[in-house]
Design a protein around this motif. Structure first.
Motif, PDB file in Angstrom:
ATOM      1  N   VAL B 271      33.123  42.652  39.981  1.00 32.07           N
ATOM      2  CA  VAL B 271      33.345  41.265  40.373  1.00 32.07           C
ATOM      3  C   VAL B 271      32.854  40.340  39.256  1.00 32.07           C
ATOM      4  O   VAL B 271      33.512  39.373  38.883  1.00 32.07           O
ATOM      5  CB  VAL B 271      32.621  40.957  41.701  1.00 32.07           C
ATOM      6  CG1 VAL B 271      32.626  39.464  41.991  1.00 32.07           C
ATOM      7  CG2 VAL B 271      33.270  41.726  42.830  1.00 32.07           C
ATOM      8  N   SER B 277      38.440  40.577  42.718  1.00 33.55           N
ATOM      9  CA  SER B 277      37.885  39.381  43.358  1.00 33.55           C
ATOM     10  C   SER B 277      36.846  39.800  44.391  1.00 33.55           C
ATOM     11  O   SER B 277      36.858  40.927  44.887  1.00 33.55           O
ATOM     12  CB  SER B 277      38.997  38.575  44.018  1.00 33.55           C
ATOM     13  OG  SER B 277      39.585  39.362  45.027  1.00 33.55           O
ATOM     14  N   ASP B 278      35.949  38.862  44.700  1.00 36.88           N
ATOM     15  CA  ASP B 278      34.797  39.178  45.542  1.00 36.88           C
ATOM     16  C   ASP B 278      35.205  39.636  46.943  1.00 36.88           C
ATOM     17  O   ASP B 278      34.568  40.498  47.541  1.00 36.88           O
ATOM     18  CB  ASP B 278      33.883  37.946  45.632  1.00 36.88           C
ATOM     19  CG  ASP B 278      32.503  38.339  46.111  1.00 36.88           C
ATOM     20  OD1 ASP B 278      32.224  39.562  46.144  1.00 36.88           O
ATOM     21  OD2 ASP B 278      31.719  37.454  46.453  1.00 36.88           O
TER      22      ASP B 278
END
Lengths: 284, 421
Positions: B271, B277-278
């Motif tokens: 990340v 993406s988170d």
């Protein structure tokens, strides 16, 4: 590994790529062990680094999981540790005695069918543990030794002897047999010769084989899973159940202790190896 | 001339040749006696039990022992396309009655049901008839039995019973390869969507192969570095290889479980560098990825150590000679250094492959459903389904594979050349 000044640029680049690759591999090997260390001091129950830990806040660290490991009622770590040590110690003694004797016989140039016998004695190390587990379980069940300490100790002797056989045979390969003949010509009986001449010289090999046997027993889980009852639970069994059900920080506390133990064993094994090399150097 | 030469005698008057032979024999016995305790111990507690596994895996005596009279009577059953004669029916009836007395008729029904569906219910029906004393033992039993249920009138069911007569069977081995004995005795494949074992075998081979490959590509450079660095640096770096080697397998697996979890450090790192993406962190555990990563790290020392011990013996002047004769460093490496390391490569790869193919603990913990290996299936049948004979059969199939590799290893490297630490 400094490069000579005349090295061309492309080899210089290649050299740095090589060093980088090696660095990554070393990190890959060793880093996982260091993750356990800080997380075992986590004040929270989760197995991730909390914000407080990232900011090195002292309140985010605690010894509560070590406390739980020793005094916790839920996990019988105390019983497991006691069992593990008892089983490992007896298995090591058994492995050393049987393995050293066999190695002495195997190193004799008079030994018939050497290759076949060596292959048989080493086989428990090669055969997948799950198969050893099934086979040993069938035997122990028939012999009425399932779910007893004796059964597990015997099973671990089976798994531990190959290591002793290998290390002691390796030590004996540099062994000068004229010293035992000299002892015999001076009137010493074989037992006396062994105790006073042979054993001190091969001792490093015996002990390092014993260390392998100890670690094998102490870390063994597959065979014990088949053999152990509730009373015979060991540290690996407890860790196995813990890891399967829920990864609790207490396991990390135990894991940290185990890493410390393995570091100690590594140091002693290294010291022994060097001593053995020195001793064998003298013999040549 | 030789017969006339005086024999050399020892001081006590025995010919030297005889005396030497005697001493030789004594030494042989002495050496053997030293090995004997361990050999005997292993034969009793280990080699015989593996033989016992084989007996269990082919054992099919249960029905043979349950229906002795029936199988005896069946010897007279000649035309197998027609119903067996009255003797077979009555023999079966009396065998069955004996089982009812011992309350073992349930086991028989279940076992026969595996051979042909529908046996369970008709044996239960027969049991009820016997309990109600509906069957007159002095009359024709064949006709009465055929009235109990229409399936007793079907020749297929009698053929199924006959098929269970041999006390040994290879059925478990066939099952391990997703095959079975068809009713006519030929070997058939199970339906395509139920071929789970073949998938497992292939996956085990695949994972063992790739783990060996990864270990080789990671182990070779660092073994080379360790072997060429000056002692004081290499000793320090050696710890990075030896510490994991001596650390508990479960500890190492646990650390991978922490690292690879969805909120774990590896995902954090991905990340951070913007790879993922988170809110879309990939699942790296409980699948093949987890098995690959963890097994590679755990088995890497077994690759590095044999490679290192071979590389240590290669003199650096060989590379220099290659270069001075006009080879570029790459050519010198490929033509001089690499061929010399082949014994180490063979030893390391075979060792890692042997260990990987029988791996159990790590796949069970981080493998999930798609990362489990054949060992996990064996454990499953040992502990959960309790089909020990099937577990034995699969274990022996795996063992055969491992022994073949072990044999190659022994030919190439020699077991007495295994180095530890």
């Amino acid at each position: 590994m400094a490069l000579p000044s005349y090295t061309e640029t492309r080899y210089r680049v290649w050299h740095y790529i090589y060093i980088t690759i090696c660095t990554f591999v070393f990190i890959f090997l060793i880093a996982p062990l260091f993750v356990i260390f800080p997380l075992s001091f986590n004040a929270e129950e989760f197995l991730v680094f909390s914000e407080g830990m990232k900011n090195l806040d002292p309140d985010a660290f605690s010894l509560r999981w070590y406390n739980d490991m020793i005094y916790g009622t839920k996990n019988p770590w105390g019983l497991a540790a006691k069992n593990s040590f008892i089983i490992a110690i007896f298995a090591t003694i058994g492995s050393i005695i049987l393995g050293t004797l066999a190695a002495l016989g195997l190193s004799s140039r008079h030994m018939p069918y050497k290759g076949l016998i060596m292959a048989t004695l080493i086989s428990p190390m090669i055969v997948p543990l799950i198969i050893s587990g099934v086979a040993i379980f069938f035997f122990m069940a028939k012999a009425g030794l399932a779910a007893t300490h004796t059964g597990i100790v015997l099973a671990h002797i089976i798994l531990g002897t190959p290591f002793v056989v290998i290390t002691v045979t390796a030590t004996l390969s540099g062994f000068d047999h004229s010293v035992t003949r000299a002892a015999a010509s001076l009137g010493s009986n074989p037992v006396n010769t062994f105790m006073k001449i042979t054993l001190p010289l091969i001792l490093p090999g015996v002990i390092s084989g014993g260390l392998f046997a100890f670690v094998t027993s102490f870390d063994e889980v597959v065979v014990v899973l088949f053999l152990a009852g509730l009373e015979n639970t060991t540290i690996p069994i407890q860790m196995w159940t813990g890891l399967r059900e829920q990864l609790s920080p207490t396991i990390l506390a135990v894991a940290t202790c185990l890493i410390i133990l393995s570091t100690l064993i590594l140091i002693s094994a290294e010291l022994l190896r060097r001593r053995s090399e020195r001793l064998r150097g003298i013999n040549r | 001339m030789s017969s006339e030469t005086k024999q050399i005698l020892t001081t006590d008057g025995i010919p030297l040749e005889v005396s030497l032979k005697k001493a030789e024999k004594k030494n042989k016995i002495k050496a053997f006696l030293l090995v004997a305790p361990l050999l005997l111990f292993l034969i009793i507690t280990y080699i015989f039990p593996i033989g016992d596994m084989f007996m269990r895996s082919v054992d099919d005596k249960m029905i043979t022992n349950m229906l002795p009279k029936t199988f005896k009577a069946m010897e007279k059953w000649e035309n197998l396309d027609e119903l067996p004669p009255e003797e077979v029916f009555s023999a079966f009836y009396f065998d069955f009655k004996l089982l009812v007395k011992k309350q073992e008729q349930g086991k028989l029904g279940q076992r026969l049901n595996k051979e042909k569906n529908g046996f369970n219910s008709i044996t239960k029906k027969l049991l009820r008839q016997i309990k109600r004393k509906k069957i007159d033992e002095n009359a024709n039993i064949k006709e009465q039995l055929m009235k109990v249920h229409k399936r007793w009138r079907s020749v297929e069911y009698w053929q199924a019973i006959k098929r269970t007569a041999p006390p040994y069977t290879m059925a478990k081995y066939l099952k391990g390869m997703d095959m079975y004995f068809a009713p006519d005795g030929s070997i058939a494949q199970v339906d395509e969507d139920r071929r789970i074992h073949r998938i497992l075998w292939l996956r085990t081979l695949e994972i063992a192969f790739f783990v060996t490959l990864f270990c080789f590509f990671m182990g070779y450079p660092i073994a080379h570095l360790l072997a060429t660095l000056p002692m004081k640096y290499s000793n320090l770096l050696m710890i990075c290889v030896l510490l994991p080697f001596w650390t508990s397998l479960l500890v190492r697996t646990a650390s991978w479980m922490i690292l690879l979890q969805q909120q774990g450090l590896v995902n954090d790192f991905f990340v951070m560098i913007g790879l993922v993406s988170d809110d879309n962190r990939p699942e790296m555990m409980y699948n093949k990825v987890g098995t690959y990563v963890a097994m590679t790290q755990i088995l890497l020392p077994f690759m590095v150590l044999p490679l290192y011990s071979v590389m240590k013996t290669i003199s650096p002047s060989l590379m220099r000679a290659g270069k001075s004769l006009g080879g570029t460093p790459f050519v010198a490496f490929w033509k001089v250094y690499f061929p010399l390391t082949i014994p180490g490569i063979g030893a390391g790869c075979l060792l890692v492959f042997i260990l990987a193919i029988g791996y159990y603990i790590t796949p069970a913990l981080v493998g999930g459903a798609s990362g489990t290996l054949i060992s996990n299936q064996i454990a499953f049948h040992m502990k959960t389904t309790l089909d020990w004979s099937f577990a034995s059969a699969m274990g022996l199939m795996l063992l055969t594979g491992v022994l073949v590799i072990y044999w190659i290893y022994n030919k190439l490297v020699g077991v007495d050349n295994i180095k530890l630490g």
